[in-house]
Design a protein around this motif. Structure first.
Motif, mmCIF file in Angstrom:
data_model
loop_
_atom_site.group_PDB
_atom_site.id
_atom_site.type_symbol
_atom_site.label_atom_id
_atom_site.label_comp_id
_atom_site.label_asym_id
_atom_site.label_seq_id
_atom_site.Cartn_x
_atom_site.Cartn_y
_atom_site.Cartn_z
ATOM 1 N N MET A 1 -40.153 -11.304 -36.513
ATOM 2 C CA MET A 1 -39.222 -10.853 -37.328
ATOM 3 C C MET A 1 -39.489 -11.112 -38.673
ATOM 4 O O MET A 1 -39.780 -11.835 -39.273
ATOM 5 C CB MET A 1 -37.719 -11.752 -36.992
ATOM 6 N N THR A 2 -38.898 -9.817 -39.516
ATOM 7 C CA THR A 2 -39.132 -9.975 -40.848
ATOM 8 C C THR A 2 -37.832 -10.351 -41.475
ATOM 9 O O THR A 2 -36.708 -10.389 -41.174
ATOM 10 C CB THR A 2 -39.420 -8.617 -41.483
ATOM 11 N N HIS A 3 -38.201 -11.704 -42.437
ATOM 12 C CA HIS A 3 -37.112 -12.552 -42.934
ATOM 13 C C HIS A 3 -36.528 -11.581 -44.142
ATOM 14 O O HIS A 3 -37.531 -11.012 -44.922
ATOM 15 C CB HIS A 3 -37.419 -13.761 -43.140
ATOM 16 N N SER A 4 -35.257 -11.664 -44.489
ATOM 17 C CA SER A 4 -34.806 -10.970 -45.611
ATOM 18 C C SER A 4 -33.777 -11.903 -46.358
ATOM 19 O O SER A 4 -33.771 -13.124 -45.972
ATOM 20 C CB SER A 4 -33.836 -9.830 -45.008
ATOM 21 N N LYS A 5 -33.640 -11.486 -47.500
ATOM 22 C CA LYS A 5 -32.626 -12.099 -48.407
ATOM 23 C C LYS A 5 -30.999 -11.501 -48.186
ATOM 24 O O LYS A 5 -31.189 -10.492 -48.384
ATOM 25 C CB LYS A 5 -33.242 -12.293 -49.976
ATOM 26 N N PHE A 6 -30.385 -12.431 -48.211
ATOM 27 C CA PHE A 6 -28.954 -12.141 -48.026
ATOM 28 C C PHE A 6 -27.982 -12.988 -49.008
ATOM 29 O O PHE A 6 -28.147 -14.233 -49.111
ATOM 30 C CB PHE A 6 -28.348 -12.300 -46.510
ATOM 31 N N VAL A 7 -26.911 -12.251 -49.315
ATOM 32 C CA VAL A 7 -25.768 -13.114 -50.150
ATOM 33 C C VAL A 7 -24.500 -12.998 -49.361
ATOM 34 O O VAL A 7 -24.213 -11.938 -49.078
ATOM 35 C CB VAL A 7 -25.553 -12.491 -51.491
ATOM 36 N N VAL A 8 -24.127 -14.119 -48.958
ATOM 37 C CA VAL A 8 -23.071 -14.194 -48.389
ATOM 38 C C VAL A 8 -21.696 -14.773 -48.981
ATOM 39 O O VAL A 8 -21.872 -16.015 -49.642
ATOM 40 C CB VAL A 8 -22.936 -15.155 -47.014
ATOM 41 N N VAL A 9 -20.796 -14.070 -49.173
ATOM 42 C CA VAL A 9 -19.688 -14.407 -50.213
ATOM 43 C C VAL A 9 -18.291 -14.848 -49.136
ATOM 44 O O VAL A 9 -17.874 -14.120 -48.465
ATOM 45 C CB VAL A 9 -19.000 -13.319 -51.060
ATOM 46 N N GLY A 10 -17.891 -16.276 -49.369
ATOM 47 C CA GLY A 10 -16.859 -16.637 -48.542
ATOM 48 C C GLY A 10 -17.302 -17.796 -47.692
ATOM 49 O O GLY A 10 -18.419 -17.891 -46.868
ATOM 50 N N SER A 11 -16.602 -18.835 -47.514
ATOM 51 C CA SER A 11 -16.747 -20.041 -46.698
ATOM 52 C C SER A 11 -15.726 -20.432 -45.651
ATOM 53 O O SER A 11 -15.561 -21.516 -45.527
ATOM 54 C CB SER A 11 -17.026 -21.149 -47.708
ATOM 55 N N GLY A 12 -15.227 -19.221 -45.214
ATOM 56 C CA GLY A 12 -14.055 -19.383 -43.951
ATOM 57 C C GLY A 12 -14.583 -19.479 -42.736
ATOM 58 O O GLY A 12 -15.582 -19.530 -42.607
ATOM 59 N N GLN A 13 -13.561 -18.883 -42.000
ATOM 60 C CA GLN A 13 -13.862 -18.926 -40.506
ATOM 61 C C GLN A 13 -14.899 -17.632 -40.030
ATOM 62 O O GLN A 13 -15.253 -17.821 -38.995
ATOM 63 C CB GLN A 13 -12.704 -18.972 -39.378
ATOM 64 N N LEU A 22 -27.463 -16.592 -40.001
ATOM 65 C CA LEU A 22 -28.687 -16.033 -40.500
ATOM 66 C C LEU A 22 -29.753 -16.967 -41.230
ATOM 67 O O LEU A 22 -30.940 -17.106 -41.091
ATOM 68 C CB LEU A 22 -28.095 -15.326 -42.105
ATOM 69 N N ALA A 23 -29.227 -18.470 -41.410
ATOM 70 C CA ALA A 23 -30.217 -19.398 -41.721
ATOM 71 C C ALA A 23 -30.937 -19.669 -40.600
ATOM 72 O O ALA A 23 -31.924 -20.263 -40.570
ATOM 73 C CB ALA A 23 -29.334 -20.670 -42.461
ATOM 74 N N ARG A 24 -30.106 -19.867 -39.562
ATOM 75 C CA ARG A 24 -30.859 -20.179 -38.307
ATOM 76 C C ARG A 24 -32.011 -19.252 -38.017
ATOM 77 O O ARG A 24 -33.036 -19.746 -37.154
ATOM 78 C CB ARG A 24 -29.787 -20.358 -37.057
ATOM 79 N N GLU A 25 -31.913 -18.082 -38.148
ATOM 80 C CA GLU A 25 -32.969 -17.130 -37.806
ATOM 81 C C GLU A 25 -33.940 -16.997 -39.116
ATOM 82 O O GLU A 25 -34.902 -16.181 -38.808
ATOM 83 C CB GLU A 25 -32.119 -15.413 -37.666
ATOM 84 N N GLY A 26 -33.807 -17.911 -39.961
ATOM 85 C CA GLY A 26 -34.927 -17.795 -40.922
ATOM 86 C C GLY A 26 -34.781 -17.241 -42.149
ATOM 87 O O GLY A 26 -35.927 -17.113 -42.881
ATOM 88 N N HIS A 27 -33.586 -16.387 -42.242
ATOM 89 C CA HIS A 27 -33.259 -15.499 -43.579
ATOM 90 C C HIS A 27 -33.152 -16.395 -44.681
ATOM 91 O O HIS A 27 -32.602 -17.747 -44.658
ATOM 92 C CB HIS A 27 -32.375 -14.614 -43.326
ATOM 93 N N GLU A 28 -33.436 -16.186 -46.094
ATOM 94 C CA GLU A 28 -33.041 -16.512 -47.149
ATOM 95 C C GLU A 28 -31.335 -16.471 -47.559
ATOM 96 O O GLU A 28 -31.118 -15.215 -47.656
ATOM 97 C CB GLU A 28 -33.777 -15.981 -48.236
ATOM 98 N N VAL A 29 -30.731 -17.390 -47.651
ATOM 99 C CA VAL A 29 -29.401 -17.263 -47.632
ATOM 100 C C VAL A 29 -28.883 -17.663 -48.901
ATOM 101 O O VAL A 29 -29.010 -19.125 -49.097
ATOM 102 C CB VAL A 29 -28.496 -17.765 -46.375
ATOM 103 N N VAL A 30 -28.230 -16.882 -49.819
ATOM 104 C CA VAL A 30 -27.585 -17.401 -50.816
ATOM 105 C C VAL A 30 -25.951 -17.507 -50.493
ATOM 106 O O VAL A 30 -25.304 -16.508 -50.260
ATOM 107 C CB VAL A 30 -27.710 -16.481 -52.092
ATOM 108 N N TRP A 31 -25.513 -18.710 -50.399
ATOM 109 C CA TRP A 31 -24.154 -18.824 -50.217
ATOM 110 C C TRP A 31 -23.115 -18.990 -51.284
ATOM 111 O O TRP A 31 -23.275 -19.720 -52.170
ATOM 112 C CB TRP A 31 -23.958 -19.892 -49.269
#
Length: 243
Positions: A1-13, A22-31
């Motif tokens: 799998m090609t890993h990508s960078k994602f920005v996730v906005v929100g820390s709710g449900q 996304l983190a479990r799948e090895g992607h770069e995650v900016v929370w």
């Protein structure tokens, strides 16, 4: 799998399990959220930021495949929604515009006319409530941005259903009482047909739209739903998000 960078906005449900997946799948995650979450998964980096500041969000989103936004004001009030949501959506749009990232925005169904049968993305947007009018105005902001070249796609979902969702309309305690043959405490008319979006289906749909080809941009999708009784207020299938 090609890993990508994602920005996730929100820390709710919804935002939290999106980050975890996304983190479990090895992607770069900016929370991104205003407050620091109690747990940050390995592979995710948290930044305390008010997403109304679009230029700051854009800096974090540089090189990101998508900005996935699942945010909502803490108070269920149309006046508060208008006051807080308008600059928030504006910041998300600005962050996507300046960074060039796709904005994948979680929305709801409030803006639709409720007397035209099961809801779909083609249902007329003729809200009859103040909250619905606010949500339509926000959706119009996104449409206007799309017409100006912002890469955005909206996913609309009903009330969430899933394990451990304390803020769900059908709370864990209500589900437990139903399971044990007891009458639950519910908000609203328990006999009215109602559709629910499974939390994990919503998470899947947001991630699918983040990875999808460019033809999803400028469009609205509905998350799959489960429904009680013989009808529902939205599409009546589970599976992939429906355009």
């Amino acid at each position: 799998m090609t890993h990508s960078k994602f920005v996730v906005v929100g820390s709710g449900q919804i935002g939290t399990p999106v980050v975890e997946r996304l983190a479990r799948e090895g992607h770069e995650v900016v929370w991104v959220s205003r407050g620091k979450p109690s747990h940050i998964p390995s592979g995710a980096t948290h930044f305390a930021l008010d997403a109304r500041h679009g230029s700051e969000l854009a800096k974090l989103a540089t090189g990101a495949r998508a900005i996935i936004a699942a945010v909502s004001p803490p108070i269920y009030d149309a006046v508060v929604w208008k006051e807080l949501f308008t600059p928030l959506i504006g910041g998300l749009i600005e962050g996507a515009r300046l960074s060039g990232s796709r904005l994948v925005l979680l929305d709801n169904l409030y803006m639709y006319a409720l007397d035209r049968g099961p809801l779909s993305p083609t249902t007329p947007q003729e809200p009859s409530t103040e909250k619905g009018k606010v949500r339509k105005a926000l959706a119009d902001m996104v449409v206007a941005a799309q017409q100006q070249g912002v890469r955005a796609v909206m996913l609309r979902a009903s009330d969430f259903l899933g394990p451990d969702l304390a803020r769900s309309l059908l709370s864990p305690s209500a589900l437990e009482r139903i399971k044990n043959g007891k009458s639950p405490i519910l908000v609203g008319n328990p006999d009215a047909p109602h559709a629910f979006s499974m939390r994990d289906d919503v998470v899947d749909a947001l991630i699918q739209l983040a990875f999808a080809s460019s033809d999803v941009e400028g469009r609205v999708f509905h998350a799959p739903v489960v429904h009680r009784r013989g009808t529902s207020s939205s599409s009546r299938q589970r599976g992939k998000a429906r355009p």
